[in-house]
Design a protein around this motif. Structure first.
Motif, PDB file in Angstrom:
ATOM      1  N   LEU A   1      36.855  46.666  31.158  1.00 16.63           N
ATOM      2  CA  LEU A   1      37.080  45.239  30.917  1.00 16.63           C
ATOM      3  C   LEU A   1      38.553  44.850  30.934  1.00 16.63           C
ATOM      4  O   LEU A   1      38.867  43.653  30.953  1.00 16.63           O
ATOM      5  CB  LEU A   1      36.486  44.819  29.571  1.00 16.63           C
ATOM      6  CG  LEU A   1      35.010  45.133  29.319  1.00 16.63           C
ATOM      7  CD1 LEU A   1      34.605  44.657  27.930  1.00 16.63           C
ATOM      8  CD2 LEU A   1      34.129  44.506  30.391  1.00 16.63           C
TER       9      LEU A   1
ATOM     10  N   ARG B   1      40.377  45.076  28.406  1.00 19.33           N
ATOM     11  CA  ARG B   1      40.542  44.442  27.092  1.00 19.33           C
ATOM     12  C   ARG B   1      40.415  45.487  25.997  1.00 19.33           C
ATOM     13  O   ARG B   1      39.613  46.416  26.085  1.00 19.33           O
ATOM     14  CB  ARG B   1      39.472  43.359  26.886  1.00 19.33           C
ATOM     15  CG  ARG B   1      39.655  42.131  27.753  1.00 19.33           C
ATOM     16  CD  ARG B   1      40.728  41.205  27.215  1.00 19.33           C
ATOM     17  NE  ARG B   1      40.358  40.650  25.926  1.00 19.33           N
ATOM     18  CZ  ARG B   1      39.650  39.516  25.773  1.00 19.33           C
ATOM     19  NH1 ARG B   1      39.238  38.838  26.842  1.00 19.33           N
ATOM     20  NH2 ARG B   1      39.372  39.073  24.573  1.00 19.33           N
TER      21      ARG B   1
ATOM     22  N   THR C   1      38.975  46.482  22.616  1.00 17.11           N
ATOM     23  CA  THR C   1      37.878  46.040  21.741  1.00 17.11           C
ATOM     24  C   THR C   1      37.937  46.731  20.378  1.00 17.11           C
ATOM     25  O   THR C   1      36.951  46.722  19.638  1.00 17.11           O
ATOM     26  CB  THR C   1      36.511  46.310  22.395  1.00 17.11           C
ATOM     27  OG1 THR C   1      36.367  47.736  22.623  1.00 17.11           O
ATOM     28  CG2 THR C   1      36.390  45.570  23.707  1.00 17.11           C
TER      29      THR C   1
ATOM     30  N   LEU D   1      36.807  44.753  17.435  1.00 12.02           N
ATOM     31  CA  LEU D   1      35.437  44.231  17.475  1.00 12.02           C
ATOM     32  C   LEU D   1      34.453  45.310  17.067  1.00 12.02           C
ATOM     33  O   LEU D   1      34.666  46.497  17.329  1.00 12.02           O
ATOM     34  CB  LEU D   1      35.090  43.759  18.891  1.00 12.02           C
ATOM     35  CG  LEU D   1      35.995  42.700  19.518  1.00 12.02           C
ATOM     36  CD1 LEU D   1      35.540  42.419  20.952  1.00 12.02           C
ATOM     37  CD2 LEU D   1      35.991  41.419  18.689  1.00 12.02           C
TER      38      LEU D   1
ATOM     39  N   ALA E   1      29.726  42.829  19.014  1.00  6.15           N
ATOM     40  CA  ALA E   1      30.690  41.870  19.554  1.00  6.15           C
ATOM     41  C   ALA E   1      31.319  42.413  20.834  1.00  6.15           C
ATOM     42  O   ALA E   1      31.591  41.657  21.781  1.00  6.15           O
ATOM     43  CB  ALA E   1      31.758  41.558  18.515  1.00  6.15           C
ATOM     44  N   ALA E   2      31.546  43.721  20.880  1.00  3.17           N
ATOM     45  CA  ALA E   2      32.129  44.318  22.081  1.00  3.17           C
ATOM     46  C   ALA E   2      31.185  44.196  23.276  1.00  3.17           C
ATOM     47  O   ALA E   2      31.616  43.888  24.397  1.00  3.17           O
ATOM     48  CB  ALA E   2      32.470  45.782  21.820  1.00  3.17           C
TER      49      ALA E   2
ATOM     50  N   GLU F   1      28.851  41.908  23.610  1.00  3.16           N
ATOM     51  CA  GLU F   1      28.807  40.485  23.956  1.00  3.16           C
ATOM     52  C   GLU F   1      29.988  40.126  24.850  1.00  3.16           C
ATOM     53  O   GLU F   1      29.846  39.390  25.843  1.00  3.16           O
ATOM     54  CB  GLU F   1      28.824  39.634  22.689  1.00  3.16           C
ATOM     55  CG  GLU F   1      28.758  38.140  22.957  1.00  3.16           C
ATOM     56  CD  GLU F   1      28.792  37.313  21.684  1.00  3.16           C
ATOM     57  OE1 GLU F   1      28.721  36.068  21.792  1.00  3.16           O
ATOM     58  OE2 GLU F   1      28.906  37.900  20.589  1.00  3.16           O
ATOM     59  N   LEU F   2      31.183  40.651  24.524  1.00  2.00           N
ATOM     60  CA  LEU F   2      32.352  40.432  25.369  1.00  2.00           C
ATOM     61  C   LEU F   2      32.136  41.048  26.742  1.00  2.00           C
ATOM     62  O   LEU F   2      32.508  40.449  27.769  1.00  2.00           O
ATOM     63  CB  LEU F   2      33.587  41.039  24.707  1.00  2.00           C
ATOM     64  CG  LEU F   2      34.889  40.958  25.510  1.00  2.00           C
ATOM     65  CD1 LEU F   2      35.332  39.504  25.668  1.00  2.00           C
ATOM     66  CD2 LEU F   2      35.986  41.786  24.838  1.00  2.00           C
TER      67      LEU F   2
ATOM     68  N   ARG G   1      30.035  38.729  28.813  1.00  2.00           N
ATOM     69  CA  ARG G   1      30.752  37.526  29.231  1.00  2.00           C
ATOM     70  C   ARG G   1      31.711  37.820  30.381  1.00  2.00           C
ATOM     71  O   ARG G   1      31.726  37.103  31.397  1.00  2.00           O
ATOM     72  CB  ARG G   1      31.516  36.919  28.047  1.00  2.00           C
ATOM     73  CG  ARG G   1      32.306  35.668  28.418  1.00  2.00           C
ATOM     74  CD  ARG G   1      32.895  34.990  27.204  1.00  2.00           C
ATOM     75  NE  ARG G   1      33.882  35.802  26.515  1.00  2.00           N
ATOM     76  CZ  ARG G   1      35.134  35.962  26.913  1.00  2.00           C
ATOM     77  NH1 ARG G   1      35.557  35.385  28.046  1.00  2.00           N
ATOM     78  NH2 ARG G   1      35.981  36.690  26.208  1.00  2.00           N
ATOM     79  N   ILE G   2      32.502  38.883  30.251  1.00  2.00           N
ATOM     80  CA  ILE G   2      33.470  39.209  31.299  1.00  2.00           C
ATOM     81  C   ILE G   2      32.755  39.616  32.577  1.00  2.00           C
ATOM     82  O   ILE G   2      33.161  39.222  33.685  1.00  2.00           O
ATOM     83  CB  ILE G   2      34.420  40.322  30.808  1.00  2.00           C
ATOM     84  CG1 ILE G   2      35.356  39.763  29.728  1.00  2.00           C
ATOM     85  CG2 ILE G   2      35.226  40.907  31.965  1.00  2.00           C
ATOM     86  CD1 ILE G   2      36.271  40.797  29.111  1.00  2.00           C
TER      87      ILE G   2
ATOM     88  N   GLN H   1      39.023  40.201  35.588  1.00  2.00           N
ATOM     89  CA  GLN H   1      39.420  40.822  34.327  1.00  2.00           C
ATOM     90  C   GLN H   1      38.760  42.198  34.286  1.00  2.00           C
ATOM     91  O   GLN H   1      37.555  42.322  34.093  1.00  2.00           O
ATOM     92  CB  GLN H   1      38.950  39.974  33.145  1.00  2.00           C
ATOM     93  CG  GLN H   1      39.219  40.588  31.772  1.00  2.00           C
ATOM     94  CD  GLN H   1      40.695  40.616  31.440  1.00  2.00           C
ATOM     95  OE1 GLN H   1      41.391  39.618  31.605  1.00  2.00           O
ATOM     96  NE2 GLN H   1      41.178  41.762  30.971  1.00  2.00           N
TER      97      GLN H   1
END
Length: 453
Positions: free
Chosen positions: A405, A407, A409, A412, A416-417, A419-420, A423-424, A440
Motif C-alpha cells: 500500500l 502506507r 499501518t 491501525l 482498520a488496516a 479497511e484501508l 480503499r486503496i 498509492q
C-alpha cells in the motif's frame, strides 16, 4: 474485541512447541541474503529440500550460484546434503525448472568436483515434492531453519518495494528454538526414504549412500512464539513413523493433511480479520470456511496473482468452486486483490504473488510452501510453519501492507488496516482502468467474478 486463541491441529505429525523465535523474511533478496549468511556461519551441517532450482541462479551480493555457496561450505568441512525433486512422466513439463539429475546436471557437479551430497526424490505419481526448507547445524546449539515458498530462480530475486515485470512476491520464515527439531526430523525422513536413493542415477557425492539418524534432542527455548510444523504427505510415500523428540509415533504411511486441517481450523476460529496471500484458491472447503467467516463479520483480504499462471484445468468441478469463490465478492468486508509494479516504461506491470501465507486476527499466522489447491493440500509434499505470537504477526502485517500500500499501518489495528487496504486497492483499480500509473503502492482490486487463479 479480544480474539480467542487460534487452535493448532492434532492431525500433524509434529507437536505444538512453545519457546520459538520466528522472523519473517519478505521477498527473495533479503531471504536468500539471510540464508547465505547462515550457511556461511554453519559449523556442522546444511540440509536443504529443493523443488525448483536453475543451476545458474545467482545468490545476492556477488556470492555466485546456489552451488557456489553450498560448495564453499562443503569445502570447509560442513556436511551439506540436499534432497531434490525428480519429476515423473506425468510432471515432466516441470523438468526445465528443476535440478532433477539429468546428464547435464551430473556433468555440472562433476566439473565442479562438488562435495555436496544429493538424493533425488519423486512424489506420488502426478504430484510434486514441493517443500522448500533450509536447516543449518541440525541437532547442534544454534540450530536454525528456514521454511517458505521461494524458488531458486531469477524471478525470485527481488528487493522489497522494487517489484517489476517478471518478479515474484514471496516469503520465508526463519525459525529457531524447539520446533527446528521437526524440520530436522522431516529432512531425515525424506533423506532416508528418498525414492531414487538406490537407483544408479539417484544420488550424488561421497557419503550420499549413508542414511541419517533421527534427531533425539529438542533445542532450547529462545523466543516467545508457539509453533507447529505442518505438512502434506501423500499416503504410501514414506513408511518410517519414528516420532520426533517430544512427539508421538505417527503412521506416516497413511499420509498427512495437517496443513489443510489447519487452514480450516484457523479460518473457522477467526473473529476479526483474515489476510491471505496465495497463488491459488480453488478448494471448496476453504472457500466455504471463508464464506462463513464473512457472514459472521470477519474482514477478509485475499491477495493473488493479478495474471495467474493458469496451469490447472478449468474442469466443471473447478468452475463450480470458482463460481462459489466469486460469490465472496458480494460481501462488503471482502477484497480480492493483486499487485502491479512500475515498469521501466512507467506503465504498471503485474507482480506474481507466489507466497503462501495467512494471518488471523493480528495474532496467528502460517507461512510455507502449500498452495490452496488440491495438489498442495492433498497430494504434494508440503511444509508450513504455523505460529502464534501477536507482536510478530502484527509486525508482519505492517511490513506486508507497507510494501503493498505504500502506507504505514502500525497505528491501525488489523480491521482498520484491511479497511484501508480495500480503499486503496479500489482507488488503484480505478486508476488502472484509466491507464493512470500514479498509484498509492502496488495493490489493486481484482474482479472476483472473473478471476480464475
Amino acid at each position: 474485541m479480544t480474539s480467542p486463541a487460534i487452535p493448532f491441529v492434532a492431525s500433524s505429525s509434529y507437536p505444538v512447541r512453545a519457546g520459538n523465535r520466528v522472523r519473517p523474511l519478505i521477498d527473495g533478496e533479503p531471504a536468500f541474503r539471510r540464508i547465505c549468511q547462515a550457511i556461511e556461519m554453519a559449523r556442522e551441517s546444511v540440509q536443504v529440500t529443493v523443488t525448483f532450482m536453475w543451476a545458474a541462479f545467482e545468490m545476492p551480493d556477488g556470492r555466485g550460484s546456489t552451488l557456489d555457496v553450498l560448495d564453499r561450505a562443503a569445502a570447509r568441512g560442513v556436511d551439506v546434503r540436499l534432497v531434490f525433486w525428480r519429476p515423473d512422466a506425468e510432471t515432466e513439463r516441470h523438468r526445465r525448472n528443476a535440478f532433477w539429475g539429468s546428464a547435464a546436471h551430473v556433468g555440472l557437479l562433476e566439473a565442479r568436483r562438488s562435495a555436496v551430497k544429493i538424493r533425488w526424490d519423486r512424489a506420488h505419481p502426478g504430484f510434486c515434492q514441493h517443500q522448500k526448507s533450509w536447516l543449518i547445524d541440525a541437532g547442534a546449539d544454534g540450530e536454525t531453519a528456514f521454511v517458505g515458498g521461494i524458488n531458486l530462480n531469477p524471478h525470485s530475486m527481488v528487493a522489497p518495494g522494487h517489484h517489476g515485470e517478471g518478479h515474484n512476491h514471496d516469503v520465508y520464515v526463519e525459525l529457531a528454538g524447539p520446533s527446528t527439531v521437526d524440520v530436522h526430523h522431516n529432512f531425515v525422513q525424506r533423506w532416508n526414504e528418498a525414492s531414487e536413493r538406490l537407483a544408479p542415477d539417484g544420488r550424488w557425492g561421497a557419503g550420499s549412500e549413508t542414511d541419517l539418524p533421527f534427531p533425539t534432542r529438542i533445542p532450547a527455548p529462545c523466543g516467545g512464539a508457539t509453533v507447529q510444523v505442518q505438512r502434506t504427505i501423500h499416503a504410501g510415500r514414506y513408511c518410517d513413523g519414528t516420532a520426533a523428540p517430544g512427539g508421538h509415533a505417527f503412521d506416516v504411511a497413511r499420509g498427512e493433511r495437517s496443513v489443510f486441517d489447519q487452514y480450516r481450523a484457523a479460518i473457522d476460529a477467526a473473529r476479526r480479520s483474515i489476510y491471505i496471500e496465495n497463488q491459488y484458491l480453488d478448494v471448496p472447503d476453504i472457500v466455504d470456511c471463508l464464506h462463513r467467516a464473512l457472514e459472521r463479520g470477519v474482514d477478509v483480504v485475499l491477495l493473488m496473482p493479478a495474471e495467474p499462471d493458469v496451469t490447472l484445468p478449468v474442469s466443471p468441478e473447478r468452475r463450480a468452486v470458482l463460481d462459489s469463490r466469486a460469490r465472496l465478492g458480494a460481501f462488503a468486508n471482502f477484497m480480492l486483490a493483486g499487485l502491479a509494479g512500475l515498469g521501466a516504461d512507467r506503465r504498471r506491470k503485474p507482480v506474481y504473488v507466489h507466497d503462501k501465507l495467512m494471518l488471523i486476527d493480528d495474532a496467528w499466522a502460517t507461512v510455507g510452501s502449500c498452495n490452496l489447491h488440491r495438489y498442495s493440500l492433498f497430494g504434494n509434499g508440503e511444509m508450513n510453519v504455523s505460529f502464534a505470537e501477536p507482536d510478530t504477526v502484527r509486525a508482519l502485517r505492517c511490513e506486508l501492507l507497507h510494501e503493498h500500500l505504500g502506507r504505514d499501518t502500525a497505528g491501525l489495528d488489523d480491521r482498520a488496516a484491511l479497511e484501508l487496504f480495500r480503499r486503496i486497492a479500489k482507488e488503484n483499480r480505478t486508476k488502472r482502468d484509466a491507464e493512470d500509473p500514479a498509484w498509492q503502492g502496488l495493490a489493486f482490486e481484482l474482479d472476483a467474478a472473473t478471476h480464475v487463479g
